[in-house]
Design an enzyme around this catalytic site. Structure first.
Site: not given
Ligand code: F6P
Length: 549
Positions: A211, A217, A272-273, A358, A389, A513
């Protein structure tokens, strides 16, 4: 009183009434509630689109639900909902509209931000994406050497990765199996290495999804991907055929060296999410094709329309949001499990973690004061049968209350062989058995009646009373995926509205960050970084020693 003149949430009469009601229900078991109302199993259900929602196995009565709806009314959840759908700037800390719902609005809708209708731009980008996706899928769009594109790698992180990566997995049986589609997010070089090691650069398209186009990263991985490509193709001009960008930031895209003609735009009013149904979904669209992508958008819209128009009693996102509040705020539940009984939903909960945590991992109210009530839960879970399990023991017999969503489908995916389809009933038998066991448990008397020795009776007794929501659909389609995601988006919205927090910012991510940027020279050059605490300083020294620096 809030700074905005509203009574603080935990001082409202609606809150107090719920706290009192909780005490009254303290000794009520789900067994009692079902015994008292034989119609509960069908009465406590709702439908939205293709989804059948059973909330009968919750620790609630009609009175609980009424009180929860009163809390929603007192906190004006529907008022904030309408403001969101209209494009008002409800993301107060960033002064932004919150309009992911516009991404799936019909072509003729009018939704204005700052006096401008945003819908035509949404459809213009969707049309460009469709055209591009068709060209890649048909082989018309080739790589620099003229070879057909066989591999698509999305490079992004957070909302620019989790959504398309999850949806690609969910809709795998709808994808073009001739294409290899991979997702790289981690700045650990191993991620890009594993994604590219067996691929031919001449057949590989990189989609750089960011965005802001400043996320370190993503830019680092994108830079390495470009080096990998150029090392093989040796010509800068190749970038134009092998790199496209998904972003709101044309300037940074150009600065990186991607022609903005190869950029698919979205806007600052898409969080973003909340973005995988925007241009961020391009990798998914290439994989499943534009028609399936649009079917998915239709699914989102079904739930948007429902959330916008259904009355409170029948409004599923409202109900699910309020149930979460009931457990988090009045039963002190700390977490919420999402347990899909579909292998294809293996990344679903990881996606929801960002969406929910977030959004609602906040401790300051919209008026800037600390909250005095719990906000977002820890969201976790993996596909159910595997979980059975592993960690279900704790859900069944541990000391923590963990409300859970069970998501399952009546039909296995069409692509499976008949033999494999036959396994589906066993999968779903587990699905139904688990919510039954969680709700009703097994009493000491029942255990004794089986002849269990007295010293083991307590160990083999299941208290039950563990609440679950069951979400059932006929089959897993693109539309159903859209419906599920919109359901959770709006559930998260409802909770943020009641808690009076801004669900659409994420300032908490920023500090890490900034500090990472500051620490890096200490690792690489041994620079003396001012302000490093004693622990971090010692760790950096140990790291450098281990690396032989
Ligand atoms: O993790 C923080 C965050 O800002 C997320 O909200 C976002 O989805 C992610 O980083 C990636 O951001 P971008 O798309 O700008 O690269």
């Amino acid at each position: 009183m809030n700074a905005d003149g509203r009574t603080r949430l935990n001082q409202t009469p609606e809150w107090t009434a719920l706290a009192k009601h909780r005490e009254e229900l303290a000794d009520t078991h789900l067994r009692d509630l079902f015994a008292a109302d034989p119609a509960r199993g069908t009465g406590y259900t709702l439908r939205v689109g293709d989804l059948y929602i059973d909330y009968s196995k919750h620790l609630v009565t009609d009175e609980t639900l009424r009180l929860l709806r009163e809390l929603a009314a007192a906190t004006d959840v529907f008022g904030l909902r309408d403001a969101m759908f209209c494009g008002e700037k409800i993301n107060v800390t960033e002064n932004r509209a919150v309009l992911h719902t516009a991404l799936r609005a019909p072509r003729d809708a009018v939704i204005e931000v700052d006096g401008e209708n945003v819908v035509p731009a949404v459809h213009a980008v969707l049309d460009r994406m469709s055209d591009f996706a068709d060209r890649v899928r048909s082989g018309e769009w080739t790589g620099h050497t003229g070879k057909r594109i066989k591999n698509v790698i999305n490079i992004g992180i957070g909302g620019s990765d989790l959504g398309p990566a999850m949806a690609y997995e969910v809709l795998r049986s709808f994808t073009d199996r001739a294409l290899t589609v991979r997702f790289v997010s981690n700045v650990d070089g191993a991620d890009l290495h594993e994604a590219t090691r067996d691929l031919d650069p001449a057949e590989t398209l990189f989609i750089i999804a960011s965005k802001t186009f400043t996320t370190i990263e993503t830019i680092t991985n994108a830079t390495s991907a470009r080096q990998w490509l150029l090392a093989a193709l040796g010509d800068e001009a190749a970038v134009a055929k092998h790199f496209v960008a998904l972003s709101t930031n044309a300037e940074k895209v150009a600065e990186f060296g991607i022609d903005t003609a190869n950029m698919f735009e979205f806007w600052d009013w898409v969080g973003g999410r909340y973005s995988y149904d925007s241009a961020i979904g391009l990798s998914l669209m290439i994989a499943i094709g534009p028609d399936r992508f649009r079917e998915m958008l239709d699914g989102f819209r079904i739930v948007d329309d429902h959330f916008r128009t259904a009355p409170a009693e029948a409004n599923v996102p409202l109900l699910l949001g309020l149930l979460g509040i009931w457990y988090g705020n009045f039963h002190d539940a700390q977490s919420h499990a999402v347990l899909p009984y579909s292998h294809y939903l293996s990344k679903f909960t990881a996606y929801l973690q960002q969406l929910d945590m977030e959004s609602n991992g906040k401790s300051v109210a919209r008026d800037g004061r600390p909250v005095e009530w719990q906000t977002g839960p820890v969201v976790w879970g993996t596909p159910g049968t595997n979980g059975q399990h592993a960690y279900y023991q704790l859900i069944h017999q541990g000391t923590k209350l963990i409300p859970a969503d069970f998501i399952g489908f009546a039909e296995p995916v069409a692509e499976l062989s008949e033999e494999l389809k036959a396994q589906h009933d066993l999968l779903m038998a587990n699905f139904f058995a688990q919510t039954q066991a969680l709700a009703f448990g097994k009493t000491a008397e029942e255990v004794r009646a089986e002849g269990v020795p007295e010293e083991l009776v307590a160990h083999k007794t299941f208290q039950g009373n563990r609440p679950t929501t069951t979400i059932l659909a006929r089959e897993l389609t693109p539309s159903v995926l859209g419906q599920l995601i919109a359901l959770y988006e709006h559930k998260v919205f409802v909770q943020g509205a009641v808690w009076n927090i801004d669900s659409f910012d994420q300032w908490g991510v920023e500090l890490g960050k900034v500090l990472a940027k500051r620490v890096e020279p200490a690792l690489t050059e041994g620079a003396d970084v001012p302000g490093l605490d004693a622990s971090t300083k010692a760790l950096v020294a140990a790291y450098r020693e281990l690396r032989g620096r």
